[in-house]
Design an enzyme around this catalytic site. Structure first.
Site, short mmCIF file in Angstrom:
data_model
loop_
_atom_site.label_atom_id
_atom_site.label_comp_id
_atom_site.label_asym_id
_atom_site.label_seq_id
_atom_site.Cartn_x
_atom_site.Cartn_y
_atom_site.Cartn_z
CB CYS A 1 -46.61 -14.84 18.44
SG CYS A 1 -45.04 -15.09 17.80
CD GLU B 1 -37.36 -12.51 24.89
OE1 GLU B 1 -37.21 -12.86 26.06
OE2 GLU B 1 -38.66 -12.20 24.53
CB CYS C 1 -42.23 -8.52 15.83
SG CYS C 1 -41.59 -9.78 17.19
CG HIS D 1 -40.20 -9.53 21.21
ND1 HIS D 1 -41.00 -10.41 21.08
CD2 HIS D 1 -39.31 -9.92 22.13
CE1 HIS D 1 -40.60 -11.52 21.51
NE2 HIS D 1 -39.83 -11.33 22.62
CG ASP E 1 -44.84 -13.52 21.86
OD1 ASP E 1 -44.60 -14.08 20.62
OD2 ASP E 1 -43.83 -12.83 22.46
N1 DGL Z 1 -43.03 -11.69 19.23
C1 DGL Z 1 -42.97 -12.78 18.25
C2 DGL Z 1 -43.89 -12.23 17.06
O1 DGL Z 1 -44.64 -11.24 17.09
C3 DGL Z 1 -41.73 -13.34 17.76
C4 DGL Z 1 -40.52 -13.37 18.67
C5 DGL Z 1 -39.68 -14.43 18.25
O2 DGL Z 1 -38.89 -14.54 17.25
O3 DGL Z 1 -39.85 -15.60 19.05
O4 DGL Z 1 -43.46 -12.33 15.93
#
Ligand code: DGL
Length: 259
Positions: free
Chosen positions: A72, A149, A181, A183, A9
């Site tokens: 990701c 983050e 996402c 995150h 990721d």
């Molecule tokens: N975790 C990433 C996703 O699933 C994106 C985070 C980022 O913008 O770098 O899209």
């Protein structure tokens, strides 16, 4: 020692996927790459994200991985697995989409993600392709990744931003929300306050474990697999957050690498 599985990721988000994978397949060996030097991906163009994706997978290949998981969504949106020929590569979008279609009752599905993921439309296209009756409500949430983050997962500011992004989706009477996402699962408690009890959140971490478990015949036996975490720019903050996210999962090796 069995060949490792590569996972990557842009930063911390994919650790939610890694955690689910380690819990499901504890005797497998994992190498996680967080491309922290180039985070965020979600605000970048398809061409740039595509280049990052290829560099990351080619880097992980040096470890003789048996497969790569693109943890990701922004990178999964531009993934063409057939280009890797001899290496199985899966992204999180297919798994999340199928899980959402299984979950919805009223066929009204919300999708949230980075600007890149929502803009490229990969979820929207696949949902429509698999069921053309589905009504889709998509929302980019660019402030969510920095909140995660920064470790602000439980914070009044986060609650306010969740309300700002999710209120419209609630008004559209969705019954299922794809967390597009990796995150975002870390914001589940804050999002649940806005969504209420009747909207299910689909977290691709569990869905991907199901998908690769079958497809790659991974072992579910208990055992002492190893977990190696690599990142392209290391900070104490990243290390500390990684430990918090992985919780009881032990990191055997932590290293800064150049791709
Ligand atoms: N975790 C990433 C996703 O699933 C994106 C985070 C980022 O913008 O770098 O899209």
């Amino acid at each position: 020692m069995s060949r490792p599985i590569g996972v990557f990721d842009s930063g911390l988000g994919g650790l939610t996927v890694l955690k689910s994978l380690v819990q499901s397949f504890p005797s497998e060996n994992f190498i996680y790459l967080g491309d922290t030097a180039r985070l965020p991906y979600g605000s970048k163009s398809p061409k740039t994200i595509y280049n990052y994706l290829y560099q990351n997978i080619n880097y992980l290949r040096k470890f003789d991985i048996k497969g790569a998981i693109v943890a990701c969504n922004s990178a999964s949106s531009v993934l063409r697995p057939e280009e890797f020929k001899d290496l199985p590569v899966v992204g999180v979008i297919e798994a999340g989409t199928k899980a959402a279609l299984n979950a919805t009752q009223n066929k009204r599905i919300g999708v949230i993600g980075t600007r890149a993921t929502i803009g490229f439309g990969a979820y929207q296209d696949l949902l429509k392709q698999l069921d053309d009756q589905i009504e889709i409500f998509a929302q980019a949430c660019p402030l969510f990744v920095p909140l995660v983050e920064e470790g602000l997962t439980h914070d009044p500011l986060t609650n306010l931003i969740c309300f700002r992004y999710l209120k419209n989706l609630v008004d559209q009477q969705i019954d299922t929300l794809i967390l597009g996402c990796t995150h975002y699962p870390l914001l589940k408690p804050a999002m649940a306050r806005v969504l209420g009890p009747n909207i299910q959140m689909i977290d691709s971490a569990d869905a991907i474990a199901e998908l690769v478990g079958e497809g790659w015949s991974l072992s579910r036996q208990t055992g002492e697999g190893s977990v190696q975490v690599l990142c392209t720019d290391t900070t104490d903050h990243f290390k500390q957050m990684a430990g918090l996210i992985l919780d009881t999962i032990k990191i055997d090796e932590f290293e800064k690498v150049d791709l």
